[in-house]
Design an enzyme around this catalytic site. Structure first.
Site, PDB file in Angstrom:
ATOM      1  N   GLU A  51      -1.912  -8.863   4.694  1.00  0.00           N
ATOM      2  CA  GLU A  51      -1.761  -9.084   6.049  1.00  0.00           C
ATOM      3  C   GLU A  51      -3.080  -8.782   6.969  1.00  0.00           C
ATOM      4  OE1 GLU A  51      -0.828  -6.513   4.588  1.00  0.00           O
ATOM      5  OE2 GLU A  51      -1.070  -4.682   5.717  1.00  0.00           O
ATOM      6  N   CYS A  95       0.845  -1.118   0.093  1.00  0.00           N
ATOM      7  CA  CYS A  95      -0.082  -0.080  -0.181  1.00  0.00           C
ATOM      8  C   CYS A  95       0.867   1.226  -0.016  1.00  0.00           C
ATOM      9  CB  CYS A  95      -1.145  -0.115   1.129  1.00  0.00           C
ATOM     10  SG  CYS A  95      -2.329   0.996   1.137  1.00  0.00           S
ATOM     11  N   HIS A 125      -3.629  -5.491   0.921  1.00  0.00           N
ATOM     12  CA  HIS A 125      -3.285  -5.795   2.175  1.00  0.00           C
ATOM     13  C   HIS A 125      -3.291  -7.417   2.522  1.00  0.00           C
ATOM     14  CE1 HIS A 125      -2.600  -1.603   3.560  1.00  0.00           C
ATOM     15  NE2 HIS A 125      -3.688  -1.432   2.805  1.00  0.00           N
TER      16      HIS A 125
END
Lengths: 213, 739
Positions: free
Chosen positions: A189, A70, A187
């Protein structure tokens, strides 16, 4: 990102302050998402000129693996470590939603645990994720298998409706020519445990852990 | 210094009445200086002093075994076990948001986040309750798009997930939108910071961003009605800087670890004035301020401007002097200002110096906690008439009508709004916007998982039905609390405590004051019965334009606790053949319903009454069947009734259902808005135990049907495809905003 790295690897990452000039010897440098310096001027533009970046360039040249997610991707393009730019989303709004990605390159340090063309779920959350580059660079990225992830629909097809932000060729993530730097807007994660409603993002971390002692 | 002459016009321009000015003269002991007039005005306006509302706010239940700090601090503090607390509050930024939607909304979010981290808490969740005018009103689209972008722009950059909220359209908000922002943060119970200064001669330190002229007089503006000259008020709106706020958060939390903080207060409404007076008055101390030491970003600012500036991202702290060097180093590291600007005294005076001159010398207690309090005359709202079910017009095909309702401005999907908010940041979101309540996993302050057998979760919801409040303020106030409590219960969480954001018109009008009093009484009754105390809140009055008041809108934001976040229940149907059950029985209350409003353009009748005992027993039952893992889905029934709740469950899962309403009139059973009700689904093997438990608990549970197919089918009444419902649900918002 730090919490995710610790959860997956069991090792607490070392945090590096933006004004430090020496990044320690590590297996991986992760530049997480966020709004560095408020994203004032342009997303990632000021961070790309912060004191720590000269050490990051040295590490990149030395072949250390670097992951930018990002805002991290935006910083890497602003720093010239990855080609192209992340423009304002085509719809002009910030977008936070889950999308589907197709894993295009499965040979890299970052993506090798996935099967070729695997379709995975992954959240996005950005205002400036519209990947742009000139036609020659775009051709080079495609020819050299440097597109790591592409926005697709749930059946794995690339089309305009599966492109959330207007990115060229639905590109969601790219590798540098040497393959030691990955930049991606989504993302992973945030999709690594049952709390998140899925674990499709774990593939990135599994890939990176394969060779870590 | 050059001072303006204190004229009756100048006094009136400060929103000070003749009686108040007489009292000011008496308390000052002479004619106030221009700066002093500004200070009196800032402290005694409605926004800061709660002078019209205080009498009634005191009647609310604010204590409970989990309440650590109730109203009176920057935010309420509630015990969530294991030495941890959740600190939360909701606050309005209505007036600035109508004048300048983007900046009004950003600074609303910024202000509420500061209230939370001023107490030592790291923000983990935000919500917002937004109300805009009629979709066809020429300003609505502009205000809505600006507010949503502003809320997102600040919260996303700051890095806190938005987990829920409300968006509603109604013509009463045409000239006065509502932006109510909620924030919650985590802190250890032994590391909470308060605003009461302790000790004489302690340095007072200015922290954060520099002071400019933005927002001068903002709190006074927020205490006045609008008229056609509102565009002139744009300069009183502040500008938000989320990156500075993020640095201020990190610096403040780091500072607190050094032991340097004696007392701390964020600079919100009336900036330096309000924060300094509050810290001194609460501690029964005087305050000496030297404005020449205040970091400024504009030249030649007057004392008046500095004292009334509402520049954002600032804090005031009373410092433990032994730790000054350490504290200063923290702020240097985060590239924020740190300046000693004064000290505490034993005089109980608020003394302000500028360029060697004393520009203010006022009694601090009268400015602060002893500000005036009014018992405004109020008129009880006339009783509304219950509409009998037999008098409700019948729709030919109520099932097909569900698609129209699902695609209406107030019932359609809010995806266009919440996708502009980061709902996932921090990685702990179990349930984002779109559920009955948002659910967040609790981690400890360092962001690492606590070594507990299960991971805790917190549920958040904000609710109010303003139409109900207008028709019957007492029942409407009860319903706002009950719905919030119910939404939290529907996730399996135990509702702990709430914050209220009371938005009303001009309290000087007895009928408006009557709405306020009625709602407070209802809120109080419900909070007491449901053991759901109010621990913080905010009052926003004078929400009127050209004499037209908004609907009374007391928004209730609640927090609940799940001991095991993995058990959090959600709305979507899970498995085909699961049995659909109605908890709380069929309804027949149609007054003020969405059905009457949408299909017949009638906002009429009395709202559904809230039986608090039934609300409590049904909610307790729902929580127990969730925690026993007996059910697979749960949704509360609120506006739009059973029909809309079933449609939500279909659309969110992509699965259909077949239900049978028995002998009930379909249009009544589907659209009645009776309270204390839920829909749940369970595996067929669980039906017996779920109904047995209901019998024991005295709860009415009716099997309605099963999860099946791709349509919502009401036997003998009608059928509609889930795809059609979904298209209708998703279409309205994006196409309206693109228009």
């Amino acid at each position: 990102m730090a919490t995710a790295l610790e959860m997956v690897s069991g090792v607490k990452p070392v945090m590096v302050w933006h004004q430090e000039t020496e990044i320690p010897d590590v297996d991986l440098i992760a530049i997480p998402g966020g709004f560095s310096y408020g994203d004032y001027l342009r997303a990632g533009a000021i961070a790309a000129r912060s004191p720590v970046m000269s050490s990051l360039r040295d590490k990149a040249a030395a072949g250390v693996n670097i992951l930018g997610v990002c805002n991290g991707f935006q910083i890497l393009t602003e720093a010239g470590l990855l080609p192209g730019a992340l423009m304002r989303n085509a719809g002009l709004h910030f977008i936070c939603r889950e999308v589907h990605l197709r894993v295009e390159n499965t040979n890299s340090y970052f993506t090798r645990s996935w099967a070729k063309n695997a379709v995975i779920r992954c959240p996005i959350a950005h205002h400036d994720g519209n990947y742009f580059t000139d036609p020659d660079t775009l051709k080079k990225l495609e020819d050299q298998d440097r597109v790591a992830f592409r926005y697709v629909n749930e059946n794995g097809n690339v089309n305009d409706t599966s492109n959330p932000n207007g990115s060229r060729n639905n590109i969601a993530g790219i590798l540098n020519d040497r393959g030691n730097i990955l930049g991606m807007m989504p993302h992973p994660e945030n999709l690594i445990e049952s709390l998140h409603g899925g674990t499709d993002g774990l593939g990135l971390f599994k890939s990176m852990l394969e060779n870590v002692a | 210094m050059t001072d303006f002459e204190i004229t009756p016009q100048l006094i009136a321009d400060h929103g000070i009445t003749d009686e108040e000015y007489a009292r000011i003269l008496e308390l000052t002991g002479r004619e106030p200086t221009y700066t002093e007039l500004g200070i009196w005005s800032a402290m005694w306006n409605e926004h800061c002093s709660y002078k019209s509302s205080k009498k009634w706010l005191k009647t609310l239940p604010t204590t409970g075994k989990r309440v650590v700090h109730g109203p009176g601090e920057n935010a309420g503090v509630v015990d969530i076990d294991d030495g941890e607390t959740i600190i939360f509050k909701m606050e309005s930024h209505n007036h600035p948001s109508y004048i300048e939607p983007y900046q009004g909304a950003t600074t609303g979010v910024g202000g509420i986040l500061r209230d939370v981290f001023t107490m030592g808490a790291r923000p983990i969740a935000v919500m917002n309750a937004l109300r805009f005018g009629d979709p066809d009103h020429p300003k609505t689209r502009h205000v809505a798009s600006g507010v949503v972008a502003g809320v997102g722009g600040y919260g996303n950059s700051f890095g806190v997930p938005t987990v829920g909220g409300e968006v509603e359209f109604h013509p009463s908000y045409n000239g006065n939108c509502l932006v109510n922002a909620f924030a919650a943060g985590l802190a250890d119970i032994d590391k909470i910071f308060l605003s009461e200064a302790k000790g004489v001669g302690m340095p007072i330190v200015y922290l954060g961003a520099k002071t400019g002229r933005d927002g001068v007089g903002g709190a006074t503006m927020a205490s006045a009605e609008f008229d056609d000259s509102i565009e002139e008020k744009r300069p009183t709106v502040q500008v938000g800087d989320p990156f500075t706020e993020k640095r201020l958060l990190e610096a403040t939390l780091e500072l607190m670890k050094t032991g340097a903080v004696n007392a701390i207060q964020d600079m919100g409404a009336a900036g330096l004035t309000c924060s300094a007076v509050e810290m001194g008055a609460k501690g029964n101390l005087g305050v000496h301020l030297d404005l020449d030491l205040v970091p400024v970003r504009e030249d030649n600012m007057t004392a008046y401007e500095m004292m009334l500036s509402e520049s954002q991202e600032r804090m005031l702290m009373v410092l433990n002097p032994a730790k000054q060097a350490e504290a200063e180093a923290v702020f240097k590291k985060w590239e924020l200002d740190f300046a000693v600007v004064g000290h505490t005294t034993d005089t109980l005076r608020f003394e302000v110096f500028h360029k060697g001159e004393k520009v203010a010398d006022l009694p601090i207690k009268d400015l602060g906690d002893e500000a005036p309090e009014y018992d405004r005359p109020w008129l009880e709202t006339p009783a509304s008439i219950r509409i009998k079910p037999a008098d409700i017009p019948v729709l030919q095909n109520p099932v097909e009508a569900l698609a129209e309702l699902m695609g209406s401005p107030n019932q359609c999907s809010r995806r266009w709004v919440y996708e502009q908010y980061d709902t996932l940041i921090q990685g702990n979101t179990k349930q984002g916007p779109g559920g009955d309540a948002g659910v967040i996993r609790v981690l400890d302050e360092t962001g690492r998982r606590k070594h507990l057998p299960t991971q805790k979760g917190l549920a958040f919801s904000v609710d109010v039905t303003p139409r109900y409040c207008k028709a019957d303020p007492f029942e409407g106030g009860k319903q706002a609390v009950a719905e919030c409590w119910r939404n939290i219960s529907a996730t399996g969480a135990l509702p702990l405590a709430a914050t209220d954001n009371l938005n009303f018109g001009n309290p000087e009008r007895p009928e408006i004051m009557g709405q306020f009093v009625g709602c407070i009484k209802g809120i109080g009754a419900a909070c007491k019965a449901l053991e759901f105390p109010i621990v913080s809140g905010n009052v926003s009055l004078y929400n009127e334009t050209n004499g037209e008041a908004i609907l009374p809108t007391p928004a209730i934001g609640g927090v609940g606790l799940l001991t095991d976040v993995s058990l959090a229940m959600t709305i979507p149907f899970k498995n085909r053949n699961d049995v659909v059950l109605l908890v709380g029985g069929h309804g027949n209350e149609m007054g003020q319903s969405v059905y009457l409003q949408h299909f017949f353009d009638r906002e009429e009748g009395s709202p559904p009454p809230v039986d608090l005992a039934k609300e409590k027993s049904n909610g307790d039952y729902i929580r127990s069947i969730i925690l026993n893992r007996q059910i697979n889905a749960c949704h509360d029934i609120s506006q739009g009734g059973l029909g809309l709740a079933l449609a939500d469950m279909c659309v969110s899962s992509g699965k259909g259902c077949v239900v049978d309403l028995g002998d009930e009139d379909a249009h009544i059973a589907l659209f009645a808005e009776d309270q204390a009700r839920y829909i749940v689904t369970c595996h067929p093997d669980q039906v017996q135990s779920v109904t047995d438990m209901a019998t024991t608990a005295g709860v009415n549970v009716i099997p309605l049907g099963t999860v099946a197919g791709d349509t919502l089918k009401v036997t003998g009444v009608g059928t509609i495809s889930v795809a059609q419902l979904k298209n209708a649900h998703e279409e309205w918002f994006p196409s309206y905003m693109a228009g």
